[in-house]
Design an enzyme around this catalytic site. Structure first.
Site, PDB file in Angstrom:
ATOM      1  CD  GLU A 199      10.966 -12.865 -15.441  1.00  0.00           C
ATOM      2  OE1 GLU A 199      10.793 -13.523 -14.407  1.00  0.00           O
ATOM      3  OE2 GLU A 199      10.589 -11.684 -15.547  1.00  0.00           O
TER       4      GLU A 199
ATOM      5  CG  ASN B 290       1.730   1.139   3.838  1.00  0.00           C
ATOM      6  OD1 ASN B 290       0.562   1.297   3.529  1.00  0.00           O
ATOM      7  ND2 ASN B 290       2.742   1.665   3.163  1.00  0.00           N
ATOM      8  N   GLY B 291       1.284  -2.580   6.149  1.00  0.00           N
ATOM      9  CA  GLY B 291       1.824  -3.727   6.890  1.00  0.00           C
ATOM     10  C   GLY B 291       0.709  -4.634   7.367  1.00  0.00           C
TER      11      GLY B 291
ATOM     12  CB  CYS C 275      -0.858   0.023   1.250  1.00  0.00           C
ATOM     13  SG  CYS C 275      -1.759  -1.508   1.515  1.00  0.00           S
TER      14      CYS C 275
ATOM     15  CG  HIS D 259      10.667 -37.356 -16.950  1.00  0.00           C
ATOM     16  ND1 HIS D 259      11.062 -38.673 -16.839  1.00  0.00           N
ATOM     17  CD2 HIS D 259      11.679 -36.714 -17.591  1.00  0.00           C
ATOM     18  CE1 HIS D 259      12.269 -38.814 -17.368  1.00  0.00           C
ATOM     19  NE2 HIS D 259      12.659 -37.645 -17.838  1.00  0.00           N
TER      20      HIS D 259
ATOM     21  CD1 TRP E 235      -2.651  -4.890  -4.509  1.00  0.00           C
ATOM     22  CD2 TRP E 235      -2.108  -6.125  -2.741  1.00  0.00           C
ATOM     23  NE1 TRP E 235      -2.456  -6.176  -4.934  1.00  0.00           N
ATOM     24  CE2 TRP E 235      -2.127  -6.954  -3.872  1.00  0.00           C
ATOM     25  CE3 TRP E 235      -1.805  -6.695  -1.508  1.00  0.00           C
ATOM     26  CZ2 TRP E 235      -1.851  -8.317  -3.813  1.00  0.00           C
ATOM     27  CZ3 TRP E 235      -1.528  -8.049  -1.446  1.00  0.00           C
ATOM     28  CH2 TRP E 235      -1.550  -8.838  -2.598  1.00  0.00           C
TER      29      TRP E 235
ATOM     30  NE  ARG F 296       4.841   1.407  -1.858  1.00  0.00           N
ATOM     31  CZ  ARG F 296       6.080   0.989  -1.667  1.00  0.00           C
ATOM     32  NH1 ARG F 296       7.016   1.333  -2.492  1.00  0.00           N
ATOM     33  NH2 ARG F 296       6.378   0.231  -0.646  1.00  0.00           N
TER      34      ARG F 296
ATOM     35  CE  LYS G  48       8.188  -2.495  -9.761  1.00  0.00           C
ATOM     36  NZ  LYS G  48       8.423  -3.541 -10.761  1.00  0.00           N
TER      37      LYS G  48
ATOM     38  CE  LYS H 233       7.515 -10.281 -15.689  1.00  0.00           C
ATOM     39  NZ  LYS H 233       8.625  -9.899 -14.879  1.00  0.00           N
TER      40      LYS H 233
ATOM     41  CD  GLU I 175       4.037  -9.931 -12.901  1.00  0.00           C
ATOM     42  OE1 GLU I 175       4.928 -10.469 -13.605  1.00  0.00           O
ATOM     43  OE2 GLU I 175       4.268  -9.055 -12.081  1.00  0.00           O
TER      44      GLU I 175
HETATM   45  C1  F6R Z   1       7.152 -10.022 -11.435  1.00  0.00           C
HETATM   46  C2  F6R Z   1       7.585  -9.254 -10.300  1.00  0.00           C
HETATM   47  C3  F6R Z   1       7.681  -9.927  -8.970  1.00  0.00           C
HETATM   48  C4  F6R Z   1       8.906  -9.393  -8.225  1.00  0.00           C
HETATM   49  C5  F6R Z   1       8.944  -9.986  -6.797  1.00  0.00           C
HETATM   50  C6  F6R Z   1      10.184  -9.537  -6.054  1.00  0.00           C
HETATM   51  O1  F6R Z   1       7.171  -9.260 -12.597  1.00  0.00           O
HETATM   52  O2  F6R Z   1       7.857  -8.096 -10.436  1.00  0.00           O
HETATM   53  O3  F6R Z   1       7.723 -11.306  -9.095  1.00  0.00           O
HETATM   54  O4  F6R Z   1      10.047  -9.748  -8.925  1.00  0.00           O
HETATM   55  O5  F6R Z   1       7.811  -9.570  -6.104  1.00  0.00           O
HETATM   56  O6  F6R Z   1      10.248  -8.155  -5.968  1.00  0.00           O
HETATM   57  P1  F6R Z   1      11.598  -7.412  -5.640  1.00  0.00           P
HETATM   58  O7  F6R Z   1      12.521  -7.613  -6.771  1.00  0.00           O
HETATM   59  O8  F6R Z   1      11.216  -5.978  -5.447  1.00  0.00           O
HETATM   60  O9  F6R Z   1      12.121  -8.038  -4.372  1.00  0.00           O
END
Ligand code: F6R
Length: 569
Positions: free
Chosen positions: A446, A98-99, A2, A469, A72, A27, A564, A450, A453
């Site tokens: 990855e 937050n938290g 948040c 397998h 969030w 965020r 984020k 992506k 997500e």
């Molecule tokens: C995916 C993504 C997340 C972050 C993960 C770690 O696109 O962005 O999987 O990579 O939440 O975040 P950081 O790198 O900020 O520790």
């Protein structure tokens, strides 16, 4: 997860806080709100949805002391009741938080209050209100009873403001008598700022700022300079995500230049004669760590990447001859932080590889290796991922005593998007698989993260050799398999896998620089050094996710159920 913001000053705090929340919206963006004083009464405006809604609702309103929040959801659904700020049952205090308060259920039972929301935050607020003493004493006393994490701004009806934090970031700046408070330096104004440590508190009354430790004693705190890159980046394409992918070449080059001109590597304190490296991270940063581990193995180190959310509970033998690298774009991810604290408590060698100066992770670790990707706003990490791989690669060269590559090499850095003709077709499949071997398997993981997500397609990555397998059972005409092949040594084996898929009716699209896949649909990569190919090949995969997301009409910068910075565990 948040964002929180506050303003105390002579100007219109509602505008200031809404502006701040706009910056912090990346965020968390399911609901938001502000609290302010009107005729010595606390008032709130809350809304479901983005800060735009809040901005419309608060137009032409004015107040000098304002606190705000963009949420969030963690505890309780997305609605106005659960949106912050909350007001205490006595109506004397308002709070943004937050938290997560882990013991909120026990505390709730002890409080004789009719709660309006389902949130842990409202419980914390009423606990504060139930304590005796000045406002700062109340916050300190209540903080001793809560378990979990918090960054809070409490506003009292007499205009006093108190802040406190544990594990969740909180900063403030004082610019000519105007006080700005935010959970991210990005939303502060001024040149200098104060960063709160865990269990530190602040009281602001009549513009006087006093800092306290957990015992309620007044402490002195130094200001720090706000780094130049702490500004919201401009976007040159439709979305932050697209702009950020297009920045890849520049940020790799910047990272290389910074590593060359400063003694960044030689300042890192390494364990004596160490031969072992552990990398710990979450999500995309974990994939970069897997890649980094391969680079370190390449130069003879025993290297391994761990998911932070597992490592922190694991039974890994920690030892003083290992370098522990914590990889994180934000430097705030709760599980990565917890793992770093755990390793640090054993007095071992820690290195934070982060993209955020002043982040919590940087403060915890003994050493810091910055990536120079610049601010990444889109939730889906792109340029930060390539930069993390790049930094780990350059660090491996340093450890091996090799020269860093020349900047000239980057003049020809190849940049491939995903062939637009395949986008609609892939989006029509019920099942999407990404496959690869060796380094390409990491890229497949990855790519899959992506895509799921931001497009919400059910997809997953599998090591090509594992297909037979079990997973081959899922391959039929409803499946599309995107195969990545950038390593010479695995070409032939991959071709047999692709034939098996084709024989079962699955559609195959190969992403490769080699000419050996003429029998399949192909996205052609330009040739570059093999070890760089994970950077070259992930870019079209990022575009694939972006374009499919746009094809479905979603906003790639704000995917559902994600934010984020994952500051909760
Ligand atoms: C995916 C993504 C997340 C972050 C993960 C770690 O696109 O962005 O999987 O990579 O939440 O975040 P950081 O790198 O900020 O520790």
């Amino acid at each position: 997860m948040c964002g929180i913001c506050g303003y105390i000053g002579k100007n219109n705090g509602i505008d200031e806080v809404v502006q701040g929340l706009n910056i912090l919206e990346y965020r968390g963006y399911d609901s938001c709100g502000i609290a302010y004083l009107e005729n010595k009464k606390l008032k709130t405006i809350k809304t479901v949805g983005g800060v735009n809604n809040l901005s419309n609702l608060s137009k032409s309103m004015s107040a000098n002391i304002v606190i705000g929040h963009t949420r969030w959801a963690t505890h309780g659904g997305v609605n106005e009741r659960n949106a912050h700020p909350h007001i205490s049952s006595s109506k004397k205090l308002a709070m943004v938080h937050n938290g997560i308060i882990e013991n909120y259920k026990e505390l709730k039972e002890q409080l004789d209050v009719n709660f309006c929301s389902e949130t842990d935050s409202e419980v914390f607020l009423n606990l504060i209100d139930s304590e005796e003493g000045s406002l700062v004493e109340k916050v300190i006393k209540a903080s001793k009873k809560v378990q979990g994490t918090f960054a809070v701004i409490v506003l009292a009806e007499n205009g006093e403001v108190v802040l406190g934090k544990r594990e969740s970031p909180l900063y403030l700046s004082n610019m000519n008598g105007e006080i700005f408070i935010a959970s991210d330096v990005l939303a502060l104004k001024g040149e200098y700022f104060y960063s709160l440590n865990d269990d530190e508190f602040v009281s602001i009354k009549d513009f006087k700022i006093l800092f306290y430790n957990k015992n309620g004693e007044i402490i002195y705190k130094k200001q720090e300079k706000i780094e130049k890159n702490e500004v919201l980046p401009e976007i040159f394409y439709k979305t932050h995500m697209e702009s950020e992918i297009y920045e890849t070449k520049n940020v790799l080059l910047k990272t290389l230049k910074e590593y060359k001109c400063e003694d960044i590597f030689s300042n890192i304190k390494l364990p004596k004669n160490f031969r072992s490296i552990s990398l710990i991270a979450c999500g995309t940063a974990y994939h970069a760590s897997l890649m980094g581990a391969e680079y370190f193995k390449e130069i003879g180190y025993d290297a391994r990447a761990y998911l932070a959310s597992e490592f922190r509970y694991g039974r890994e033998l920690l030892n003083k001859n290992t370098l522990y690298i914590f990889v994180s774009q934000s430097g705030e991810t709760a599980d990565t932080i917890a793992s770093a604290k755990m390793v640090k408590s054993h007095k071992l060698y820690t290195l934070a590889l982060t993209n955020t100066p002043n982040s919590l992770l940087n403060r915890i670790c003994k050493n810091v290796l910055p990536t120079f990707a610049g601010r990444e706003i889109a939730v889906a990490s792109t340029k930060a991922y390539t930069c993390q791989i790049w930094s780990l690669y350059l660090f491996s060269l340093y450890l091996a005593g090799k020269k860093l590559p020349s900047e000239k090499k980057f003049a020809n850095f190849p940049f491939t998007t995903f062939d637009e003709t395949y986008i609609k077709e892939i989006a029509s499949y019920k099942k999407v698989f990404f496959i690869g071997r060796d380094l390409d398997y990491i890229t497949a993981m990855e790519a899959s993260l992506k895509l799921k997500e931001i497009s919400y397609i059910n997809c997953f990555a599998i090591a090509s050799g594992e297909l037979k397998h079990g997973t081959l059972a899922l391959i039929d005409e409803d499946a599309v398999v995107i195969a990545i092949c950038t390593q010479e040594k695995i070409k032939t084996k991959l071709i047999s896998n692709l034939e098996e898929i084709k024989a079962r009716g699955g559609k195959v699209i190969v992403v490769s620089q080699f000419d050996d896949f003429k029998d399949f649909s192909c996205v052609k990569l330009s040739k570059f050094d093999e070890l760089f190919m994970p950077i070259v090949s992930v870019i079209p995969m990022q575009f694939l996710a972006l374009r499919i997301c746009e094809f479905f009409g979603y906003n790639p910068d704000k995917p559902r159920n994600l934010a984020k910075s994952v500051t909760v565990e």
